[in-house]
Design a protein around this motif. Sequence first.
Motif, PDB file in Angstrom:
ATOM      1  N   ARG A 115     -37.570  93.108 -53.102  1.00  0.00           N
ATOM      2  CA  ARG A 115     -38.725  93.856 -52.582  1.00  0.00           C
ATOM      3  C   ARG A 115     -39.942  93.644 -53.477  1.00  0.00           C
ATOM      4  O   ARG A 115     -41.058  93.403 -52.993  1.00  0.00           O
ATOM      5  CB  ARG A 115     -38.372  95.339 -52.495  1.00  0.00           C
ATOM      6  CG  ARG A 115     -39.506  96.211 -51.961  1.00  0.00           C
ATOM      7  CD  ARG A 115     -39.113  97.684 -51.973  1.00  0.00           C
ATOM      8  NE  ARG A 115     -40.227  98.494 -51.541  1.00  0.00           N
ATOM      9  CZ  ARG A 115     -40.522  98.755 -50.267  1.00  0.00           C
ATOM     10  NH1 ARG A 115     -39.764  98.254 -49.309  1.00  0.00           N
ATOM     11  NH2 ARG A 115     -41.571  99.504 -49.958  1.00  0.00           N
ATOM     12  N   ASP A 116     -39.734  93.722 -54.794  1.00  0.00           N
ATOM     13  CA  ASP A 116     -40.851  93.510 -55.720  1.00  0.00           C
ATOM     14  C   ASP A 116     -41.408  92.093 -55.600  1.00  0.00           C
ATOM     15  O   ASP A 116     -42.628  91.885 -55.621  1.00  0.00           O
ATOM     16  CB  ASP A 116     -40.390  93.759 -57.160  1.00  0.00           C
ATOM     17  CG  ASP A 116     -40.106  95.230 -57.429  1.00  0.00           C
ATOM     18  OD1 ASP A 116     -40.548  96.074 -56.621  1.00  0.00           O
ATOM     19  OD2 ASP A 116     -39.424  95.522 -58.430  1.00  0.00           O
ATOM     20  N   ALA A 117     -40.511  91.126 -55.475  1.00  0.00           N
ATOM     21  CA  ALA A 117     -40.957  89.736 -55.349  1.00  0.00           C
ATOM     22  C   ALA A 117     -41.733  89.531 -54.059  1.00  0.00           C
ATOM     23  O   ALA A 117     -42.747  88.813 -54.027  1.00  0.00           O
ATOM     24  CB  ALA A 117     -39.754  88.796 -55.396  1.00  0.00           C
ATOM     25  N   LEU A 118     -41.278  90.148 -52.975  1.00  0.00           N
ATOM     26  CA  LEU A 118     -41.977  90.031 -51.689  1.00  0.00           C
ATOM     27  C   LEU A 118     -43.349  90.679 -51.759  1.00  0.00           C
ATOM     28  O   LEU A 118     -44.339  90.135 -51.252  1.00  0.00           O
ATOM     29  CB  LEU A 118     -41.129  90.693 -50.596  1.00  0.00           C
ATOM     30  CG  LEU A 118     -41.741  90.742 -49.187  1.00  0.00           C
ATOM     31  CD1 LEU A 118     -42.086  89.350 -48.687  1.00  0.00           C
ATOM     32  CD2 LEU A 118     -40.772  91.432 -48.229  1.00  0.00           C
ATOM     33  N   LEU A 119     -43.440  91.814 -52.407  1.00  0.00           N
ATOM     34  CA  LEU A 119     -44.715  92.513 -52.530  1.00  0.00           C
ATOM     35  C   LEU A 119     -45.725  91.689 -53.320  1.00  0.00           C
ATOM     36  O   LEU A 119     -46.922  91.653 -52.987  1.00  0.00           O
ATOM     37  CB  LEU A 119     -44.487  93.868 -53.209  1.00  0.00           C
ATOM     38  CG  LEU A 119     -45.676  94.843 -53.241  1.00  0.00           C
ATOM     39  CD1 LEU A 119     -46.127  95.181 -51.830  1.00  0.00           C
ATOM     40  CD2 LEU A 119     -45.316  96.111 -54.002  1.00  0.00           C
ATOM     41  N   LEU A 120     -45.258  90.980 -54.351  1.00  0.00           N
ATOM     42  CA  LEU A 120     -46.155  90.147 -55.155  1.00  0.00           C
ATOM     43  C   LEU A 120     -46.733  88.980 -54.350  1.00  0.00           C
ATOM     44  O   LEU A 120     -47.842  88.513 -54.627  1.00  0.00           O
ATOM     45  CB  LEU A 120     -45.395  89.599 -56.373  1.00  0.00           C
ATOM     46  CG  LEU A 120     -45.088  90.589 -57.503  1.00  0.00           C
ATOM     47  CD1 LEU A 120     -44.205  89.932 -58.551  1.00  0.00           C
ATOM     48  CD2 LEU A 120     -46.389  91.088 -58.142  1.00  0.00           C
ATOM     49  N   LEU A 179     -40.896  94.466 -43.243  1.00  0.00           N
ATOM     50  CA  LEU A 179     -39.763  94.494 -44.161  1.00  0.00           C
ATOM     51  C   LEU A 179     -39.975  95.508 -45.279  1.00  0.00           C
ATOM     52  O   LEU A 179     -39.045  96.174 -45.734  1.00  0.00           O
ATOM     53  CB  LEU A 179     -39.550  93.107 -44.774  1.00  0.00           C
ATOM     54  CG  LEU A 179     -38.656  92.128 -44.019  1.00  0.00           C
ATOM     55  CD1 LEU A 179     -38.721  90.753 -44.657  1.00  0.00           C
ATOM     56  CD2 LEU A 179     -37.215  92.634 -43.992  1.00  0.00           C
ATOM     57  N   LEU A 180     -41.232  95.610 -45.713  1.00  0.00           N
ATOM     58  CA  LEU A 180     -41.561  96.524 -46.807  1.00  0.00           C
ATOM     59  C   LEU A 180     -41.818  97.944 -46.316  1.00  0.00           C
ATOM     60  O   LEU A 180     -41.940  98.875 -47.121  1.00  0.00           O
ATOM     61  CB  LEU A 180     -42.794  96.019 -47.559  1.00  0.00           C
ATOM     62  CG  LEU A 180     -42.604  94.709 -48.330  1.00  0.00           C
ATOM     63  CD1 LEU A 180     -43.947  94.158 -48.790  1.00  0.00           C
ATOM     64  CD2 LEU A 180     -41.679  94.918 -49.527  1.00  0.00           C
ATOM     65  N   GLY A 181     -41.966  98.093 -44.992  1.00  0.00           N
ATOM     66  CA  GLY A 181     -42.226  99.419 -44.433  1.00  0.00           C
ATOM     67  C   GLY A 181     -43.631  99.905 -44.695  1.00  0.00           C
ATOM     68  O   GLY A 181     -43.847 101.093 -44.921  1.00  0.00           O
ATOM     69  N   LEU A 182     -44.599  99.005 -44.684  1.00  0.00           N
ATOM     70  CA  LEU A 182     -45.987  99.412 -44.913  1.00  0.00           C
ATOM     71  C   LEU A 182     -46.921  98.522 -44.098  1.00  0.00           C
ATOM     72  O   LEU A 182     -46.532  97.474 -43.609  1.00  0.00           O
ATOM     73  CB  LEU A 182     -46.345  99.341 -46.402  1.00  0.00           C
ATOM     74  CG  LEU A 182     -46.042  98.042 -47.166  1.00  0.00           C
ATOM     75  CD1 LEU A 182     -47.150  97.033 -46.977  1.00  0.00           C
ATOM     76  CD2 LEU A 182     -45.857  98.334 -48.651  1.00  0.00           C
TER      77      LEU A 182
END
Length: 844
Positions: free
Chosen positions: A334-339, A355-358
Amino acid sequence: MTALPTNLSELITGLHGLPEPERRKHAPGLLRSVRAITTDSSSDAHVRWGEIALLQVALAGTATFTEIRRLGRWWAVQIDPELGAAVLLDRRPAWLADYVAWLLGADETNPPWTLVRALVQAGAIERPPAPLYLNALVTHGRDIGARRAVQRDPALLEHEFWALLTADTGQESLRAADVSNEWTKGAGFNAVIAECAADGRMPRERVLDALLDGLANDMIAYRATWHTKLWKDLAPTRAERIARVDRLRVLLGAAVEPIVGFAVEELARSGVAVPAADLTPALAASTKKTVRTALKLLDEAPAQAAIALGHPDAAIQGEVLDRLERWTLDAAGRDALLLQLDVMAATVRPRAEALLGLALPTTLETVEVDLDDIPQPIQEALNFGGAVPLAPVPGEPVLGEPLDAATLDELAESLGTKWTRDERLVDLILRECGSRAPFEGPLAALVERLPWFVEHQHCEWPIHVAGAWLTGTVADLSDRPETWHRRLFAASRRAARGEAGRLLALPTHVGGWIEPAVLVTRLREAADADEEELATALLRIAPDGRAPALDAAADVEGRPGALLRCALGGEPIEDAGPAAAAARAVAGVAPVTVELTLDLDGVRPIDRFVLTHDGPTGDGPLADLLAVTEPSERERWHQTPDQFVYPGRRDLGAAGVINRLGWNLDTEYTMLSGAHELFPPLLLPTEPIAPMTARCLLLALGSSVADEHLLAADVLIAAIEDGRVDATTLAHGRADLPAIKPNRLAPRLQAIAEAGPLQRAVVRDLLDLTIEAAPARSGPLLVLFDELCAQTATGPRASREHLGTLKHKAAKALAKRAGDPPKHERQLALAARVRRARRWMERT
């Protein structure tokens, strides 16, 4: 030519077995002979190579290394290799290893391999360092063929050929050696080593290991291709790959991507699991195939897979999301995807947000535009609220930065390099030519050199004008002189006579423009106006201030005055000369038009673009400029257009560039098109961009020459920002799109779109207006169009019906998109037009 000793062969034979003191007695005379040759400037001083080769053999048997080295390596490398080796083996001086290393570095394109190899085989020296020694071997194999080299010297297979697989081969690469000559096909190093691996002369297992070890030695991509090709030619089995998994994993960390891609592909074929951490370089690669192969090797590892989201291709990003949607997204993933979210394509970003729900808001740049101070006539002339008007716009100023005059110090430095068309230098020579005093000061170093250029060359560069100033003699014109050469010839005659004054057609401002009032003053003061010089000056008249200049020109006498007044808008003049043709063209009395059609069936690239014009032919700067647009003009097709001869019609220069760009739209052959001179002035916000110029810029984006497509992109980014170009301007090149490779054009348009929101809107709208004219394989353009529409929440308009007929995935996605361009884009376009209007106001 300086005579060589006539008894060289006898001397060399007599050296055998001589003690060192007796040998040394012959050295002084031989050294004098070499020095005489190296200082001899006669035409035949460098042609009697056989005698020179023997002389170098004699020196090897008599002189010291210090004495030989002082003469220069270029002469020493001419030594006869077989005789030289025999003499050196007989003498065996203590400095032999140093001498050999020095020789190998003398001419790395043709080193004395036969001599060096003989010394190594005789045990007189150790093998020299690998780069120099192996470079000599590779050039030897390049020249005679690797198979023949092995036939002559089978011992090469014991050490040297193994070293070729693992060590640095110096300047000459195995790949270049194998492809340099057609006659070496089938007999290159690749083929010979493959044969040796097949028949056992070089054990196959060891060859496979050595190839991978060589690739691990920080090899550049070009050279690595030879190693990977040989590996594939050897067709290793799955078992052979499995046995070398550790070596292949090492290559995943190579500095160059092709080696990483090779390693990933071979590991995939081995079927062996690869740790996720090892795949990081492959997942971050720019090559799509490498990333896709790495993804196939990756087990459920969301954080590692997210690395590939940094790839600019939306399809790759989509394939990564396919996996993340199937896998369990842990905290690290999740952190890698957000970056990576900010660098993801707009077409796939909604999936990542889901996927991140935002759902992150899109920020739009807003611009407040104030039109209150813009006069209504300027608003109307620049078509505020509508498309960018066709250039040039009547009345819009073009003068930018003024040109500084050249100095004598600058002249002295510049003439050291004679290849320059800097007219400021010619102007300086003409201003100073009434006295020869500068040749006792800043130009003193040129006194000995200048006469040679006048005596031995045609009049083509400022250095020939300087030579006429010094000597009073004028260099001859070539058989087919251009306007530039004829202008220099006239300037040389003035300089030879010492007639000081200004160069009439010298630009006053950047871009080749002449301020009208300045030209009036120059013509009033000129004692005589050369026809070519006058024609060039008239073509350079800027539109700024023509009306007051016409009034001031009333007292300019004779034909030059009448031509000047005609060019400034006064009474037309009937005259058949080049200057009159220039005056009428500038005044618009006899406008010149150029038509361009595309002929993809042309046999040669130069025949693709068919240009026709209705301007003057014959002599003169305008006729010369128009002639280079015509492929039928075989005597002039090689000439690049003079971009500064008629700055008011950059489109004519653009037509000449287009005539040559056909070569550069392919990859087999490129030529100098003239774009490197045309495009830099267009970076200036004052330079108008006419439809033909816009077509030239669009075509240049598809060029295989980096200078051309990078310059074209820079010009378009600046011109969009300056309010000089929009999608309708660029759409004039719609009919030319079939000549451009879509896979080239798409990334270059993308680079322009990434420069800012206004550039993004222009590129999107350009694709909307032109995608129907794109070649059949227009996938890259469709993908870019879809991405830009997604970024701006906009749907296609002009192209919607056409997109509905296409089967490409991006076309189907585009057909589903809807929405009008956001309001802020119109504000940005209006702000650009306001900046253009304010530049107009500042200059009036």
